[in-house]
Design a protein around this motif. Sequence first.
Motif, PDB file in Angstrom:
ATOM      1  N   PRO A 243      -9.171  83.190 104.937  1.00  0.00           N
ATOM      2  CA  PRO A 243      -9.670  84.303 104.118  1.00  0.00           C
ATOM      3  C   PRO A 243      -9.385  85.675 104.718  1.00  0.00           C
ATOM      4  CG  PRO A 243     -11.307  82.558 104.245  1.00  0.00           C
ATOM      5  CD  PRO A 243     -10.222  82.178 105.207  1.00  0.00           C
ATOM      6  N   SER A 244      -9.250  85.736 106.030  1.00  0.00           N
ATOM      7  CA  SER A 244      -9.014  87.019 106.693  1.00  0.00           C
ATOM      8  C   SER A 244      -7.536  87.382 106.794  1.00  0.00           C
ATOM      9  CB  SER A 244      -9.613  86.982 108.102  1.00  0.00           C
ATOM     10  OG  SER A 244      -9.025  85.941 108.869  1.00  0.00           O
ATOM     11  N   ASP A 245      -6.646  86.512 106.314  1.00  0.00           N
ATOM     12  CA  ASP A 245      -5.204  86.752 106.449  1.00  0.00           C
ATOM     13  C   ASP A 245      -4.740  87.936 105.609  1.00  0.00           C
ATOM     14  OD1 ASP A 245      -4.842  84.614 108.176  1.00  0.00           O
ATOM     15  OD2 ASP A 245      -4.091  83.245 106.633  1.00  0.00           O
ATOM     16  N   VAL A 246      -3.630  88.528 106.063  1.00  0.00           N
ATOM     17  CA  VAL A 246      -2.869  89.472 105.246  1.00  0.00           C
ATOM     18  C   VAL A 246      -1.534  88.808 104.933  1.00  0.00           C
ATOM     19  CG1 VAL A 246      -1.665  91.684 105.206  1.00  0.00           C
ATOM     20  CG2 VAL A 246      -3.955  91.539 106.189  1.00  0.00           C
ATOM     21  N   LEU A 247      -1.216  88.671 103.658  1.00  0.00           N
ATOM     22  CA  LEU A 247       0.023  88.041 103.215  1.00  0.00           C
ATOM     23  C   LEU A 247       0.998  89.130 102.792  1.00  0.00           C
ATOM     24  CD1 LEU A 247       1.175  85.112 102.614  1.00  0.00           C
ATOM     25  CD2 LEU A 247       0.626  85.595 100.221  1.00  0.00           C
ATOM     26  N   ILE A 248       2.167  89.145 103.415  1.00  0.00           N
ATOM     27  CA  ILE A 248       3.176  90.176 103.148  1.00  0.00           C
ATOM     28  C   ILE A 248       4.323  89.569 102.356  1.00  0.00           C
ATOM     29  CG2 ILE A 248       4.713  91.900 104.139  1.00  0.00           C
ATOM     30  CD1 ILE A 248       1.857  92.438 104.898  1.00  0.00           C
ATOM     31  N   VAL A 249       4.577  90.112 101.162  1.00  0.00           N
ATOM     32  CA  VAL A 249       5.686  89.650 100.333  1.00  0.00           C
ATOM     33  C   VAL A 249       6.749  90.743 100.282  1.00  0.00           C
ATOM     34  CG1 VAL A 249       4.167  88.196  98.949  1.00  0.00           C
ATOM     35  CG2 VAL A 249       4.698  90.515  98.167  1.00  0.00           C
ATOM     36  N   ASN A 250       7.964  90.347  99.931  1.00  0.00           N
ATOM     37  CA  ASN A 250       9.066  91.292  99.733  1.00  0.00           C
ATOM     38  C   ASN A 250       9.266  91.456  98.229  1.00  0.00           C
ATOM     39  OD1 ASN A 250      11.394  92.802  99.689  1.00  0.00           O
ATOM     40  ND2 ASN A 250      12.698  91.280 100.666  1.00  0.00           N
ATOM     41  N   ASP A 251       8.993  92.666  97.723  1.00  0.00           N
ATOM     42  CA  ASP A 251       9.022  92.869  96.270  1.00  0.00           C
ATOM     43  C   ASP A 251      10.367  93.352  95.747  1.00  0.00           C
ATOM     44  OD1 ASP A 251       9.092  95.496  97.087  1.00  0.00           O
ATOM     45  OD2 ASP A 251       7.260  96.109  96.053  1.00  0.00           O
ATOM     46  N   THR A 252      11.444  93.148  96.520  1.00  0.00           N
ATOM     47  CA  THR A 252      12.764  93.503  96.015  1.00  0.00           C
ATOM     48  C   THR A 252      13.088  92.685  94.770  1.00  0.00           C
ATOM     49  OG1 THR A 252      15.094  93.799  96.621  1.00  0.00           O
ATOM     50  CG2 THR A 252      14.042  91.794  97.389  1.00  0.00           C
ATOM     51  N   ARG A 253      13.881  93.273  93.905  1.00  0.00           N
ATOM     52  CA  ARG A 253      14.281  92.596  92.663  1.00  0.00           C
ATOM     53  C   ARG A 253      15.787  92.397  92.672  1.00  0.00           C
ATOM     54  NH1 ARG A 253      11.663  91.491  88.148  1.00  0.00           N
ATOM     55  NH2 ARG A 253      12.837  91.135  86.237  1.00  0.00           N
ATOM     56  N   VAL A 254      16.219  91.172  92.374  1.00  0.00           N
ATOM     57  CA  VAL A 254      17.643  90.853  92.364  1.00  0.00           C
ATOM     58  C   VAL A 254      18.295  91.474  91.132  1.00  0.00           C
ATOM     59  CG1 VAL A 254      19.378  89.027  92.423  1.00  0.00           C
ATOM     60  CG2 VAL A 254      17.161  88.672  93.531  1.00  0.00           C
ATOM     61  N   VAL A 255      19.388  92.162  91.353  1.00  0.00           N
ATOM     62  CA  VAL A 255      20.135  92.792  90.265  1.00  0.00           C
ATOM     63  C   VAL A 255      21.170  91.798  89.732  1.00  0.00           C
ATOM     64  CG1 VAL A 255      21.705  94.679  89.685  1.00  0.00           C
ATOM     65  CG2 VAL A 255      19.834  95.051  91.293  1.00  0.00           C
ATOM     66  N   PRO A 256      21.294  91.636  88.426  1.00  0.00           N
ATOM     67  CA  PRO A 256      22.321  90.754  87.871  1.00  0.00           C
ATOM     68  C   PRO A 256      23.695  91.416  88.000  1.00  0.00           C
ATOM     69  CG  PRO A 256      21.167  91.826  86.080  1.00  0.00           C
ATOM     70  CD  PRO A 256      20.458  92.227  87.351  1.00  0.00           C
ATOM     71  N   GLY A 257      24.119  91.582  89.237  1.00  0.00           N
ATOM     72  CA  GLY A 257      25.289  92.396  89.530  1.00  0.00           C
ATOM     73  C   GLY A 257      26.593  91.641  89.682  1.00  0.00           C
ATOM     74  N   ARG A 258      26.632  90.383  89.227  1.00  0.00           N
ATOM     75  CA  ARG A 258      27.897  89.644  89.210  1.00  0.00           C
ATOM     76  C   ARG A 258      28.492  89.762  87.809  1.00  0.00           C
ATOM     77  NH1 ARG A 258      27.534  84.564  92.336  1.00  0.00           N
ATOM     78  NH2 ARG A 258      28.577  85.788  93.930  1.00  0.00           N
ATOM     79  N   LEU A 259      29.711  90.285  87.746  1.00  0.00           N
ATOM     80  CA  LEU A 259      30.362  90.560  86.470  1.00  0.00           C
ATOM     81  C   LEU A 259      31.680  89.805  86.375  1.00  0.00           C
ATOM     82  CD1 LEU A 259      29.778  94.407  86.485  1.00  0.00           C
ATOM     83  CD2 LEU A 259      28.789  92.819  84.817  1.00  0.00           C
ATOM     84  N   TYR A 260      31.973  89.310  85.198  1.00  0.00           N
ATOM     85  CA  TYR A 260      33.214  88.577  84.942  1.00  0.00           C
ATOM     86  C   TYR A 260      34.064  89.382  83.964  1.00  0.00           C
ATOM     87  CZ  TYR A 260      30.749  84.690  87.109  1.00  0.00           C
ATOM     88  OH  TYR A 260      30.057  83.891  88.010  1.00  0.00           O
TER      89      TYR A 260
END
Length: 353
Positions: A53-70
Amino acid sequence: MYTLDDYHYHLPEALIAQTPATARDGSRLLHLKRNDGSVLHRQFNQIADLLHPSDVLIVNDTRVVPGRLYGRKKTGGKVELLILDYGEAEDRGQDDRTRVYRCLIKASKQSPPGTRIFFDEGLTAEVLAFSDGIYSVRFSSPAPFDDLLHRIGRMPLPPYIKRDDKGPDETDRMRYQTVYAREQGAIAAPTAGLHFTDDILACIREKGVTVTAVTLHVGYGTFVPVRVDDIREHRMHEEWFSISDATARIVNQAKAAGRRVVAVGTTSVRSLEYAARSDGRVAAGSGRCDLFIYPGYTFKIVDAMITNFHLPRSTLLMLVSAFAGRETMLEAYHTAVAEKYRFFSYGDAMLIE
């Protein structure tokens, strides 16, 4: 301990996950205890029960860009292009229909400066320069570039996930993204976070755990293999990160009170440790992180981590080996192989504490 071969393990190809689990939280969870090397086999949907209950949970909120183009060249030759610096280039205030990015280009022949590439919905690109394997490319869009990219771009799945000629599908667009993704700029997902659902996060918060975020835009370097025999000679690619005043304050208060900081993913680990000061506190701010963590490193902030299983001989395997001990980690990996856990981005998870 410093030789590349020290981080090799045998992985049957059949254990490389090609698709995500049916449910986000349906993955298995290998629970590794550093103090004695013991391993317990659990399900990821039990993760709230394993946090304090005392923990701090750290997430990475980066968002993947759909940056692969054909697309295609004027000659008709097929081209596959990957935008590398979407998040950073956005900070440079570019026009909403004309953008310049650093890119990787895959084609049957090299694409010299002046090469034009044609994509769906009228999007075009021109190669401006080429250096050290990276192209500088100017895009011209008939509509706002961001909107068009999110319509026609594909998720940049790692090379060990195989798809047909059409590339990643709509399922990948949803599942190769965390539910808490906010800040656009990554070319790869912070995969340890893919297992979390809104319900699990709600349960974690109800337990009393504080959840807060850092941002690190996972970059091309995550796929670059170590090419030196002595790992101490390896140099990490830089990746943009940001830690807010609020997150720094939460982490520093937890450390001062002797509470655990639990990082979700190696990207969160690297961000926190890079920002650690000599007094054991985290400094708020943003910049470019090039921290390479390998055995011998002394962790200043992170007390436990949630992570996926990593490639043999990778910098990520070296990082978790620094945290748990190389022999302990490799033994846990051998156990995971014997128990037929699923590996890599769409695979199962570990809790190391």
